[in-house]
Design a protein around this motif. Sequence first.
Motif: not given
Length: 128
Positions: A3-11
């Motif tokens: 929502k805050s436009k941050e990219i997160r990487y998930l496994l």
Amino acid sequence: ETKSKEIRYLLVNATTRRDAENSIIGVVGVAQDVTESTKNDRAMSAMARELRQLVDTANAPIFGIDVEGDVNEWNDKTAEITGFSKEEAFDYPLVETFIVPSLRQSVQEVLDNALKGIETSNYELEFR
């Protein structure tokens, strides 16, 4: 993207979700946030590329051998000095192929010592 436009990487691991009769009713996903390790991996890769470029384009000859004495590093300056390209030098025995006969024994001793962890500084050698 968050929502805050941050990219997160998930496994992510996905598992079938079933009801009491064993019918598929959906999917359950379990995720692990690997954002920091992914960023670190990318930073390490970038650093490795920069170091590779530094070695390749250094204004000093840089060469290396494996434990068998075969060339496994040969930068642009070494190629310029010797006239042998990286491709021509790789996997050939450094001492036998590229060192003048009169210095082969002493160069071999220096390299053997280095492979044992005994370093030598300011050693003069002649390429053929």
